[in-house]
Structure formats: C-alpha cells, structure tokens
Design an enzyme around this catalytic site. Sequence first.
Site, short mmCIF file in Angstrom:
data_model
loop_
_atom_site.label_atom_id
_atom_site.label_comp_id
_atom_site.label_asym_id
_atom_site.label_seq_id
_atom_site.Cartn_x
_atom_site.Cartn_y
_atom_site.Cartn_z
N GLU A 153 37.07 1.69 5.30
CA GLU A 153 38.27 1.37 6.08
C GLU A 153 37.97 1.37 7.58
O GLU A 153 38.34 0.45 8.32
CB GLU A 153 39.39 2.39 5.82
CG GLU A 153 39.95 2.37 4.42
CD GLU A 153 39.19 3.28 3.45
OE1 GLU A 153 38.00 3.55 3.69
OE2 GLU A 153 39.80 3.68 2.44
N LYS A 193 32.65 10.49 10.71
CA LYS A 193 31.53 11.41 10.55
C LYS A 193 30.30 10.65 10.02
O LYS A 193 29.21 10.76 10.56
CB LYS A 193 31.94 12.52 9.58
CG LYS A 193 30.90 13.58 9.35
CD LYS A 193 31.49 14.72 8.52
CE LYS A 193 30.39 15.63 8.01
NZ LYS A 193 30.92 16.73 7.20
N GLY A 215 35.43 16.97 7.21
CA GLY A 215 36.36 16.01 7.80
C GLY A 215 37.72 16.60 8.11
O GLY A 215 38.23 16.49 9.23
N ARG A 216 38.32 17.25 7.13
CA ARG A 216 39.68 17.77 7.34
C ARG A 216 39.70 19.03 8.20
O ARG A 216 40.76 19.60 8.45
CB ARG A 216 40.37 18.00 6.00
CG ARG A 216 39.63 18.91 5.04
CD ARG A 216 40.18 18.78 3.63
NE ARG A 216 39.38 19.46 2.63
CZ ARG A 216 38.29 18.95 2.05
NH1 ARG A 216 37.87 17.76 2.39
NH2 ARG A 216 37.64 19.63 1.14
N GLU A 268 43.26 18.38 -0.56
CA GLU A 268 41.88 17.91 -0.70
C GLU A 268 40.96 19.13 -0.81
O GLU A 268 39.91 19.06 -1.44
CB GLU A 268 41.47 17.02 0.47
CG GLU A 268 40.34 16.07 0.10
CD GLU A 268 40.04 15.03 1.17
OE1 GLU A 268 39.89 15.41 2.35
OE2 GLU A 268 39.95 13.85 0.84
N HIS A 278 69.24 16.52 5.00
CA HIS A 278 70.14 15.43 4.58
C HIS A 278 69.50 14.54 3.54
O HIS A 278 69.99 13.45 3.27
CB HIS A 278 70.56 14.62 5.81
CG HIS A 278 71.32 15.46 6.78
ND1 HIS A 278 72.69 15.53 6.79
CD2 HIS A 278 70.88 16.33 7.73
CE1 HIS A 278 73.06 16.39 7.74
NE2 HIS A 278 71.98 16.88 8.31
N LYS A 284 36.65 4.85 -4.94
CA LYS A 284 35.89 4.11 -3.92
C LYS A 284 34.86 3.22 -4.59
O LYS A 284 34.70 2.05 -4.23
CB LYS A 284 35.12 5.11 -3.03
CG LYS A 284 35.86 5.62 -1.85
CD LYS A 284 34.83 6.28 -0.92
CE LYS A 284 35.45 7.41 -0.14
NZ LYS A 284 34.46 8.18 0.61
C1 G6Q Z 1 37.89 15.07 4.68
C2 G6Q Z 1 37.31 14.02 3.90
C3 G6Q Z 1 37.75 12.63 4.27
C4 G6Q Z 1 37.02 12.05 5.47
C5 G6Q Z 1 37.31 10.55 5.52
C6 G6Q Z 1 36.66 9.89 6.71
O1 G6Q Z 1 37.65 16.24 4.57
O2 G6Q Z 1 35.95 14.17 3.88
O3 G6Q Z 1 39.12 12.54 4.49
O4 G6Q Z 1 37.41 12.67 6.64
O5 G6Q Z 1 36.87 9.95 4.34
O6 G6Q Z 1 35.29 10.05 6.68
P1 G6Q Z 1 34.40 9.65 7.89
O7 G6Q Z 1 34.75 10.53 9.05
O8 G6Q Z 1 32.97 9.86 7.45
O9 G6Q Z 1 34.70 8.21 8.21
#
Ligand code: G6Q
Length: 541
Positions: free
Chosen positions: A212, A206, A267-268, A353, A384, A504
């Site tokens: 990462e 996003k 994001g989620r 989250e 199990h 972070k």
């Molecule tokens: C989700 C969070 C988080 C996000 C990641 C990736 O709700 O905001 O998990 O999706 O940190 O972020 P980017 O899509 O900006 O790389």
Amino acid sequence: MSPLTELPAWKALQAHAQSLREVHLRDLFAQDPQRGERLAIEEVGLYLDYSKQRVIAETMKLLIELANQCGLRQKIDAMFRGDRINLTEKRAVLHVALRVPRDAVINVDGKNVVPEVHAVLDKLSAFAERVRRGEWLGYTGKRIRNVVNIGIGGSDLGPVMAYEALRHYSQRDLNFRFVSNVDGTDFAETVIDLEPAETLFIVASKTFTTQETMTNAHTARTWLLQALHDEAAIAKHFVAVSTAAKEVEKFGIDTMNMFEFWDWVGGRYSLDSAIGLSTMIAIGPENFRSLLAGFHALDEHFRTAPFERNLPVIMGLLAVWYSDFFQAETSAVLPYDQYLKRFPAYLQQLTMESNGKTVTMDGARVDYQTSPIYWGEPGTNGQHSFYQLIHQGTKLIPCDFIGFTQTLNSVGVHHDRLMSNLFAQSAALAFGKPIEQVLAEGTPAWLAPHRVFEGNRPSSTILADRLTPETLGKLIALYEQSVFTQGAIWNINPFDQWGVQLGKQLAGKIEPELRSSDESHLQHDSSTNALIRRYRQRRMN
Ligand code: G6Q
C-alpha cells in the site's frame, strides 16, 4: 489443560468469579462507603478509578497472585533488559528505549542503543525545525505548507492519532494529511487541493516494501513530477522513515533525507520513533520530547511500582478478568475528548494485533480467551448511538472512560456539560435503575421493564488534568504496558503479527489474475473464482 489454567491462582479465580457473579455493584458500594476512593489510584499524574469494576479486595489479590505465578515481574525485566522476547521474530522489544533520557544505557547484543536513539531524535528535530521555520524549501523555492504522511498500520495509525490528539499544539500554518489506503481514492482526495510545489511527502515504512505504502509513494512521485517535471525535485519533496536504507535508495530518496529506526521497534509501537516525524513537525521538537517524557514516566512506573499500585498492571489484569472469567468478548474505550477521536482506532491495532493470538509462546493452542475486541468512539457522540446496547443489551462490555479536568478550548459551559455526561454514564452503567424505582416514578407496569436498567455494568475512569503531549505519552504507554501485561498472563507473543500474512500473499496471486482472461489460472475455491470472473467482466478497462 494448559499450564496457565492449571495455576492455583487461575483455579482460585474461577471459583471466586463464580461467587461474585450475582453480586451487584450497588451492594458493593453500599457495603463500603469508601469504595470509590479505596479502589482508585493516582500515579504519574493519572487517576484511575476502578471502583466500578466487578471486583473486591480478594479479586485483586488473586489477580496479582496470577501475575506473580505467570512471572510478570521477570517478563517486564526481560523486556527492559533488551532480551529477545519476540521469540518468533528473534528480536528484542525495546520501544521503551525510544523514550529514555540521553544518559540511560540499554544494551542490545552488547551495544548501548541510547546514543543512536538520541542521534536520530536530534536529526529529526533539526529537520522538523527547518520545515516549521520555512527554511526547508520545495524545488521551486516555495516554502512547504503541506506535510503528507504516507504509511499504513503502525506507520499510519500512530501518526494520525497523535496529530489529531495534539492538534491544539500544532503549527497552524502547516497542513497535515495522511494517506494509507491502497484505494486510490485516499490519495486522490488527500492531494486534491494541494499545491505540489508546497508539499512534502514523508514515506513512513519500516520495511519500505509494504504494498500500500509503496503504491501510494509511487503515485505521489508521479503526481509531483507531473507538476515539477524534474527528477531532482524528489530530493526536496520526499523524505523517508525506515529501517531499510537500500530500499529507500532504490525508490530514489536520498538517504541523507532518511530517518532511521531499528528492528527492535514494532510497527504499532513506533509512534515515538522517527515514525513520529509528522507529529514532531506539527507540534515541534520540544513538545515531542515532552511526549516522550510522558511515555518514559509511565514506563518507569510500570517497571518499578508494586503491582497493587501499578496502573497498567491493574488495567491488564482487569482485561484478563473479564475475558477469561466473565466471558466478555469486547471492551469499549470511550474518550470524552474530541481530540482523542482516533484513539480507539489506534488502540484497536495496539491491542488486537498484539494479543489476537491462539497459540502460546511454545506453539501450543490456548484453552482460554485472549484479547478482547477493543472498540469505541468519543463521548458524548457514542451516547447517541451504541451506548443503548452497553446499558440494556445482553452483552457484558467493560468500558474505559477517559476524561480531562481542564479543557483546551474553554467555551461557555461545554466542558462541565461534557464531563457531567462522562460521570453520569459510568454511574448509570454501574448502578442502573431497578424496577421498583421505575414504578415509583409512575411508569405504567407494561412500560416499566423497558425502562429498567439492570446496572452492574463495569467500567474504569481515567482522569488527567489536561491533554498535553506528556499526558498523551502516558496514556499511550498505559495501554501499551497493559497489553504487555495481558500477553504475559496469556503466555502469548504480543510482538509478532503472522496473522496478516496469508491475505497479503493471496492478494499478490490474485492481482495479475484480475487483468488476465486466462481461465486456466483460476484455481481458487468456487466463490473466489466467481468473484474474480465477475470483476473481470465488469472492470473498467
Ligand atoms: C504493526 C504491523 C503493521 C505495520 C504495517 C506497515 O505492528 O507490523 O501494521 O506497521 O504493515 O509496515 P511498514 O512500516 O513496514 O510499511
């Protein structure tokens, strides 16, 4: 006392929970022979049996009163209207707009966002089709065989889960892989057997600044260029999914090959935006639209159904019931379907989250419990390993069992065997096995206590006919809206995630210290300083 715990319904629930504490599900079922049907709802193709929950009619009445006193209805309307309900980020929360039909109207700041949503969907569909048909060629003219999604968190867990869940519908001559971890092992192992000239990377981010993802994307770029030796190859092997066009351009991806989404998609909650591109390439645009239709059907149910028959509202209220009135710390999600093996991991982010918060919308500290810890594994594997604790441990763990009446892989007796396990587990948890029965079976007295199952361990069972794209959409939206319901009761913001920031920032400060030998810079606590020193001494140079 917070406003929530002072509500009449909250107080009534406290007293009511006290009166139910010693009541056994065995007795509730004995008193009401129709309980199993009475406490079950079928809506939008999902059957929710919550009769094995430790509730009676009065409980549900009080929980719904609580929802009313918390303004759940108004909060739902505010979300669907596009109000900026994500107060701490001053954003609207409109993942529901990603799955509305073309002719719907949802305004953000006076602008209807639906045409843009569908324009992006159309662009995604055209691209996905080209890859699927072998028309989108790599730089050397070879057809794309491998699609690698690079993303993390919301830009990874949704795509991985959906791909695994819908693998049955996927185009089998394409390979789908997912890289998320900044651990170089993830990238190295993912591409180890891939041919660069046949590989397409989707950089899903996003913000397009996530450490990462950017690290992995740059590594992927280097890996590709080492094989193809020409910057021009990037345009054929990299596409981006992002809200940040400038950052995408900076990376060197042509913005023609960028698929956008918007700041009102968290994001989620983004799997059904362009972030779902890998899913769309896997299952095809038509199936992807069925997935969206499933989401939308559940959204409409959530928006319009009375709370008494509202699946996500009931599930959300039950989560509140156990967290706040039974002090349950966790909740298990147990899908009896191998395709849903990543569903619990996906739900962990969605639930924790979103609702892992300690302050209310107004910034006051809560004096009640918020999100339970969600966890789980597919059945029957979990039986199990950890089910022992759910059956006989000292903790109360409400469970959601998820199953399908029809399998996608009809192999011998497998499906009946799988489902008999699901039904048996929820019954065993609820009814247990009292000592009298254990003794009557001839168990010696010394062994009998070990073989007793107390029962009274609550669960819901969610049944659908088949794991189709549409059903998956409904299941995901069911949990999304249950999470919304919980957040609305707790008066917290399910749509921010400030809790991920501190670590972070610290990592950003520590990384250069790992490569330096300047002692004067180590100004952390003694534990962190010692760990850094040890790493410095032993790291590979
Ligand atoms: C989700 C969070 C988080 C996000 C990641 C990736 O709700 O905001 O998990 O999706 O940190 O972020 P980017 O899509 O900006 O790389």
